[in-house]
Design a protein around this motif. Sequence first.
Motif, short mmCIF file in Angstrom:
data_model
loop_
_atom_site.label_atom_id
_atom_site.label_comp_id
_atom_site.label_asym_id
_atom_site.label_seq_id
_atom_site.Cartn_x
_atom_site.Cartn_y
_atom_site.Cartn_z
N ILE A 26 0.74 -1.25 0.11
CA ILE A 26 -0.19 -0.11 0.19
C ILE A 26 0.90 1.17 -0.21
N ALA A 27 0.73 2.19 -1.03
CA ALA A 27 1.41 3.49 -0.93
C ALA A 27 0.79 4.24 0.18
N GLU A 28 2.21 4.77 0.85
CA GLU A 28 1.80 5.75 2.15
C GLU A 28 0.91 6.82 1.90
N GLU A 29 0.95 7.15 0.78
CA GLU A 29 -0.12 8.48 0.55
C GLU A 29 -1.86 7.90 0.62
N PHE A 30 -1.90 6.36 0.35
CA PHE A 30 -3.21 5.90 0.22
C PHE A 30 -3.66 5.22 1.75
N TYR A 31 -2.61 5.21 2.61
CA TYR A 31 -3.02 4.53 4.06
C TYR A 31 -4.01 5.18 4.73
N PHE A 32 -5.06 4.66 5.30
CA PHE A 32 -5.91 5.54 5.92
C PHE A 32 -6.32 5.28 7.25
N ASN A 33 -6.73 6.11 8.07
CA ASN A 33 -7.22 5.73 9.30
C ASN A 33 -8.69 5.30 9.64
N SER A 34 -8.84 4.04 10.23
CA SER A 34 -10.01 3.53 10.04
C SER A 34 -10.82 4.11 11.29
N GLY A 35 -10.90 5.21 11.95
CA GLY A 35 -11.79 5.49 12.86
C GLY A 35 -12.95 6.26 12.52
N VAL A 36 -13.03 6.66 11.14
CA VAL A 36 -14.24 7.06 10.51
C VAL A 36 -14.24 6.41 9.25
N LEU A 37 -15.25 5.79 9.05
CA LEU A 37 -15.39 5.02 7.84
C LEU A 37 -16.98 5.32 7.17
N VAL A 38 -17.05 5.84 6.01
CA VAL A 38 -18.32 5.94 5.18
C VAL A 38 -18.38 4.54 4.35
N MET A 39 -19.32 3.79 4.58
CA MET A 39 -19.29 2.46 4.07
C MET A 39 -20.39 2.15 3.37
N ASP A 40 -20.10 1.75 2.10
CA ASP A 40 -20.93 1.32 1.10
C ASP A 40 -21.53 -0.34 1.34
N ILE A 41 -22.45 -0.60 1.98
CA ILE A 41 -22.45 -1.85 2.48
C ILE A 41 -23.10 -2.72 1.61
N ASP A 42 -23.73 -2.13 0.64
CA ASP A 42 -24.22 -3.11 -0.53
C ASP A 42 -22.87 -3.64 -1.34
N LYS A 43 -21.95 -2.59 -1.57
CA LYS A 43 -20.96 -2.91 -2.31
C LYS A 43 -19.95 -3.97 -1.42
N ILE A 44 -19.73 -3.86 -0.40
CA ILE A 44 -19.11 -4.55 0.81
C ILE A 44 -19.76 -6.09 0.73
N ARG A 45 -21.04 -6.08 0.83
CA ARG A 45 -21.62 -7.50 0.75
C ARG A 45 -21.40 -8.14 -0.32
N LYS A 46 -21.30 -7.48 -1.55
CA LYS A 46 -21.29 -8.12 -2.80
C LYS A 46 -20.08 -8.62 -3.05
N ASN A 47 -19.07 -7.87 -2.69
CA ASN A 47 -17.67 -8.31 -3.11
C ASN A 47 -16.70 -8.69 -2.00
N HIS A 48 -17.18 -8.59 -0.62
CA HIS A 48 -16.34 -9.18 0.36
C HIS A 48 -16.97 -9.97 1.46
N ASN A 49 -16.28 -10.63 2.17
CA ASN A 49 -16.48 -11.25 3.40
C ASN A 49 -15.24 -10.74 4.52
N LEU A 50 -15.59 -9.66 4.99
CA LEU A 50 -14.64 -8.78 5.90
C LEU A 50 -13.88 -9.76 7.05
N VAL A 51 -15.12 -10.71 7.64
CA VAL A 51 -14.17 -11.32 8.91
C VAL A 51 -13.09 -12.58 7.91
N LYS A 52 -13.74 -13.08 7.28
CA LYS A 52 -12.75 -14.16 6.58
C LYS A 52 -11.40 -13.50 6.13
N GLU A 53 -11.71 -12.40 5.10
CA GLU A 53 -10.40 -11.69 4.79
C GLU A 53 -9.55 -11.20 5.84
#
Length: 380
Positions: free
Chosen positions: A144-171
């Motif tokens: 990951i390029a340093e300039e794209f490393y983000f802080n995870s304390g504030v997240l705007v989450m597109d839940i539909d996209k995440i459900r479609k493309n990811h299994n966050l727990v498994k990953e």
Amino acid sequence: MAFALHDRNGQYSKNVATVIASIFENTKEQVRIHLLHDNTLVHERRLLFKTLCNDYSQEIFFYKIANKENFQSQRFSAAAFFRLYLPDVLPQYIHKIIYLDADICVNLDIIDLWNANLGDKSLGVVRNWIECSDELKICKSIGIAEEFYFNSGVLVMDIDKIRKNHNLVKETCLFLEKYPFAELPDQDALNYIFNQEIFLLEGKYNTLVKDDEYEIMENRIYHFAGAKKPWNTYCGIYTNLYCKYFAKTPWFNGEFLSELYSQFDKKTKWLENFYQRTNRCKIILFGAGYLGEKLVHKLNLSSDTAYFVDNNKKKWDNKIANISIFSPEVMLKEKGDYKIVIALIIYYDEIKNWLIENGYKENIDFFDGRKINGMEINWW
């Protein structure tokens, strides 16, 4: 709005409630709170959350997380990982959500953040300015390029996209298998998973408050992501901001401010004792990790005046900040005048008990490194 809570000593329910109050105080919009928690949230504090939301004519929903994967971290409670379950536990009619950490004050209308257009991206985030050398190494090692490393304390989450493309727990489980020594495992995992799927938001939506940084209060989301928190260290206008919103919660009572300033007095006396007893002594840091590295710089230690010990054999004969790491057995054979600083966050009690069994006395022979670094600790 989503929050995660592990409330072992009751402090973090107060902090989450303060964030919620800061949101309600600054918006006229209808807000639904989704609180992810474990069995540390007792019935009494659950009712207080309901009272808070009812006072503002808002809604709250509770989700008990089993954490069957046994997510844990040396630095943080299991709640840091609860956000991974959001796509699974939220009702299907929820398509988008804002997640916030518990050490935040929202000093703007949250609708501004809600209206952020993510385009085709899954997450809206704010860049994290990397200051820890270990984090920079992790960032590079996971591509990951340093300039794209983000802080995870504030997240705007597109839940539909995440459900479609990811299994966050498994990953995340796969990430932790590959990078078991990540210092910020939850944040590093999210950066790894969403490397190509982030939309960078304006910095005002996640303003990281630095030590001794006092400025005019603005319309921002202030994030107390460092060791010093406004409820345990006097931070000028930031403590005032926290108190302003905490006073809007059912947790507030007339004794709060006197108790807060009493803590500051106890901290001053404890630190005076520490510096008097460690003057001209060799320092042995028990725990070779993130907090240990911070303490090396804070105490201005060098290889001539200090060394690490750690129970992890894989760390022996390596160095952090040019300070060598050895087995605890080396410390037990130490002949000179020395003091021990426990540089661990989660496992302090275990190491404390081990040291006492070996004849050391707390606050005389060994000290709590979390207190030296201004972290959230009970001081009595």
